[in-house]
Design a protein around this motif. Sequence first.
Motif, PDB file in Angstrom:
ATOM      1  N   ALA A  66     -36.116 -12.973 -25.177  1.00  0.00           N
ATOM      2  CA  ALA A  66     -35.117 -13.952 -24.758  1.00  0.00           C
ATOM      3  C   ALA A  66     -34.443 -14.631 -25.947  1.00  0.00           C
ATOM      4  O   ALA A  66     -33.219 -14.812 -25.956  1.00  0.00           O
ATOM      5  CB  ALA A  66     -35.763 -15.002 -23.850  1.00  0.00           C
ATOM      6  N   MET A  67     -35.218 -15.003 -26.971  1.00  0.00           N
ATOM      7  CA  MET A  67     -34.641 -15.719 -28.103  1.00  0.00           C
ATOM      8  C   MET A  67     -33.654 -14.841 -28.857  1.00  0.00           C
ATOM      9  O   MET A  67     -32.555 -15.262 -29.206  1.00  0.00           O
ATOM     10  CB  MET A  67     -35.751 -16.199 -29.028  1.00  0.00           C
ATOM     11  N   GLU A  68     -34.043 -13.605 -29.111  1.00  0.00           N
ATOM     12  CA  GLU A  68     -33.161 -12.687 -29.838  1.00  0.00           C
ATOM     13  C   GLU A  68     -31.886 -12.407 -29.047  1.00  0.00           C
ATOM     14  O   GLU A  68     -30.781 -12.391 -29.594  1.00  0.00           O
ATOM     15  CB  GLU A  68     -33.908 -11.383 -30.131  1.00  0.00           C
ATOM     16  N   SER A  69     -32.031 -12.207 -27.744  1.00  0.00           N
ATOM     17  CA  SER A  69     -30.866 -11.909 -26.903  1.00  0.00           C
ATOM     18  C   SER A  69     -29.934 -13.105 -26.805  1.00  0.00           C
ATOM     19  O   SER A  69     -28.707 -12.961 -26.845  1.00  0.00           O
ATOM     20  CB  SER A  69     -31.331 -11.485 -25.510  1.00  0.00           C
ATOM     21  N   ARG A  70     -30.497 -14.303 -26.681  1.00  0.00           N
ATOM     22  CA  ARG A  70     -29.660 -15.492 -26.572  1.00  0.00           C
ATOM     23  C   ARG A  70     -28.917 -15.774 -27.871  1.00  0.00           C
ATOM     24  O   ARG A  70     -27.810 -16.314 -27.859  1.00  0.00           O
ATOM     25  CB  ARG A  70     -30.514 -16.696 -26.190  1.00  0.00           C
ATOM     26  N   ARG A  71     -29.507 -15.422 -29.018  1.00  0.00           N
ATOM     27  CA  ARG A  71     -28.797 -15.623 -30.280  1.00  0.00           C
ATOM     28  C   ARG A  71     -27.506 -14.803 -30.297  1.00  0.00           C
ATOM     29  O   ARG A  71     -26.467 -15.261 -30.774  1.00  0.00           O
ATOM     30  CB  ARG A  71     -29.695 -15.249 -31.461  1.00  0.00           C
ATOM     31  N   ALA A  72     -27.596 -13.579 -29.778  1.00  0.00           N
ATOM     32  CA  ALA A  72     -26.388 -12.747 -29.715  1.00  0.00           C
ATOM     33  C   ALA A  72     -25.382 -13.343 -28.734  1.00  0.00           C
ATOM     34  O   ALA A  72     -24.176 -13.315 -28.964  1.00  0.00           O
ATOM     35  CB  ALA A  72     -26.756 -11.321 -29.289  1.00  0.00           C
ATOM     36  N   MET A  73     -25.874 -13.923 -27.655  1.00  0.00           N
ATOM     37  CA  MET A  73     -25.007 -14.498 -26.627  1.00  0.00           C
ATOM     38  C   MET A  73     -24.348 -15.785 -27.111  1.00  0.00           C
ATOM     39  O   MET A  73     -23.191 -16.069 -26.788  1.00  0.00           O
ATOM     40  CB  MET A  73     -25.825 -14.771 -25.363  1.00  0.00           C
ATOM     41  N   ASP A  74     -25.066 -16.582 -27.909  1.00  0.00           N
ATOM     42  CA  ASP A  74     -24.575 -17.890 -28.327  1.00  0.00           C
ATOM     43  C   ASP A  74     -23.868 -17.865 -29.682  1.00  0.00           C
ATOM     44  O   ASP A  74     -23.470 -18.910 -30.186  1.00  0.00           O
ATOM     45  CB  ASP A  74     -25.737 -18.890 -28.397  1.00  0.00           C
ATOM     46  N   SER A  75     -23.734 -16.692 -30.290  1.00  0.00           N
ATOM     47  CA  SER A  75     -23.078 -16.620 -31.596  1.00  0.00           C
ATOM     48  C   SER A  75     -21.607 -17.015 -31.476  1.00  0.00           C
ATOM     49  O   SER A  75     -21.006 -16.946 -30.397  1.00  0.00           O
ATOM     50  CB  SER A  75     -23.196 -15.208 -32.173  1.00  0.00           C
ATOM     51  N   GLU A  76     -21.017 -17.418 -32.594  1.00  0.00           N
ATOM     52  CA  GLU A  76     -19.653 -17.931 -32.578  1.00  0.00           C
ATOM     53  C   GLU A  76     -18.637 -16.895 -32.120  1.00  0.00           C
ATOM     54  O   GLU A  76     -17.650 -17.219 -31.469  1.00  0.00           O
ATOM     55  CB  GLU A  76     -19.281 -18.435 -33.978  1.00  0.00           C
ATOM     56  N   ASP A  77     -18.866 -15.624 -32.474  1.00  0.00           N
ATOM     57  CA  ASP A  77     -17.897 -14.595 -32.118  1.00  0.00           C
ATOM     58  C   ASP A  77     -18.233 -13.906 -30.791  1.00  0.00           C
ATOM     59  O   ASP A  77     -17.609 -12.906 -30.446  1.00  0.00           O
ATOM     60  CB  ASP A  77     -17.809 -13.550 -33.226  1.00  0.00           C
ATOM     61  N   ALA A  78     -19.219 -14.425 -30.058  1.00  0.00           N
ATOM     62  CA  ALA A  78     -19.586 -13.812 -28.768  1.00  0.00           C
ATOM     63  C   ALA A  78     -18.534 -14.156 -27.717  1.00  0.00           C
ATOM     64  O   ALA A  78     -17.902 -15.209 -27.775  1.00  0.00           O
ATOM     65  CB  ALA A  78     -20.948 -14.327 -28.305  1.00  0.00           C
TER      66      ALA A  78
END
Length: 577
Positions: A287-299
């Motif tokens: 969950a943490m790794e996936s959410r980092r991709a989701m919450d990134s600035e360019d997402a």
Amino acid sequence: MDTFEDLGLQPELADALLAEGIETPTPLQREAIPLLRKGNSALLRGGSGAGLLVAYGAPLLDRLEGGQHKPEALILTSLPQGALELARSLARPAAGMGLRVAALGGGFALPTLADVLFATPEAVAHAIANGELKVDAVSALVLEGAGALLAGPEDRERIEALMELLPSEDLQVVVAAEPVTEEVRSLVRTRVRRAVFVPSDAGAVDSSEEGSPIRRGALRVREVEGEESGALLALVGELLEEDAEHLLLFFRTEDRAADLGDLLTLHGYAAGSPGDAEAPVWLGVDAMESRRAMDSEDAPQRVLPVSVDVPSDPDELDRRHGGARAGGVLLARGRERGHLRRIAGEAGYELTPLPGVEGKGQAELRMFSTRVEDAIGSMDLAPYHLLLEPLISRYGGSEVAAALAALLRNRRREDAEPSSTPGLQEDAASHRAPAAFVRLFLSIGSRDGVGPGDLLGAITGETGIPGGRVGRIDVRESFSRVEVDEGVAGAVIRSLNGTTLRGRSIRADYDRSQGRTPDSRPDRGSDRGPERGSPRGGREGGSREGAPERGRGSPRSGPGGKGPGGRPKGGSSRSRE
């Protein structure tokens, strides 16, 4: 304690669990397994979704000797189907330990000779009374779903009578419930010696309804009925048509993510790792790794998290659905309801139902099934059995039933045809215009606890019109839209206005949100988002324009990185029942 071997299980059993894709213990398993391995009796507060089966099943398999040709562990469930499903799930890791698992009445060979036996209390009592089952070697008794097993006074008497037949010396009793009701607490107090509570507050009065004082938002829940794969495909299609640019699907294990990702890709929904701009569906395990991709600035901004597997605890729920973009959707089976309600309350989330959209054909099928069930329960069918017996013996009951259903459907169609000269009737039918539908607005929605079936029943019950004159039923959170035959729209509005459903007064009118009145017929599909087959859904050809091909023999991107077969790489948290 990150592995099952760390919890003290034998390496062979840990390997057997790993072969099932069960690698990392859930919080319940981390607490329960070391205690139950030592033979302690316990009250476990947990249900399906928390890893309950492995929480008590793994330590039983670790302790049992086997080879006595009669049960050493007896697991009671409230329903035969539950006993069958649980037995099948535990049978594979048990085989790796040289132990047999079976369920009474579930098609297992010689179930009463198995080392671990799943059954309902009624089935056990019947087998003992007939001399088919010996319980003198039972050293562990598990009450799976104790709240349902102890729902009434007669149920408790049946359980206590069975406990009297078991060897009392060193009998390990595990009571598992979600929620823990007063009936469960009473049984543990009076019949279970030195029970350990897991978690430590399991014996306290349940306060999950109050939940956390912090409110983090609302989550929508789609309940799975029937085949899981069909429910997932339908949900993905609906959510992509709503407003989501990408769906971030969360799974418990890498195997689950890869298998269901392959299924989605096969049906035209390109699936990739979190952050893959070309894939409308992202597959996540950690969950943490996936959410980092989701919450990134360019997402992308419109990314919706979806839990395909229910989170095992409040922290995991918050990691998946919290943060700056709190919200999302969860798929849940009926047996997971209690677990999900508790962890959502503890994490501070409100749960609201997300009913499925029921089309005209589905509505007709539901009505027909209901009529058949009513006939079975209320009509004297004995004369018809005699009438149909020769046909049933020749063709089988299902073939005869299907033929009768087809005849009934054709008869209803013939009755609906206007009488006219035979030569002219066929020509008129060939030029008959299809029925025009208009869309109505109803001031009641999913938050009022209603679904498509409730609205269909209210419409047909109040107006007397057949279900075939009702079309698409779209239930939203605070309102619903229903398409009906234009000829009966006025009657439906008059009949529903002022009526009450689920304690809520209904206001019915033509849907005027897009000028849809009898003089402005609905543009079917105009508010449904992009058409099926649009590039965003990736349905035509199985991938979006410019996306990498995901055919046979080519790598498919998976959660946590792009690896062969789409298996996520690194940082996974794998656990399931």
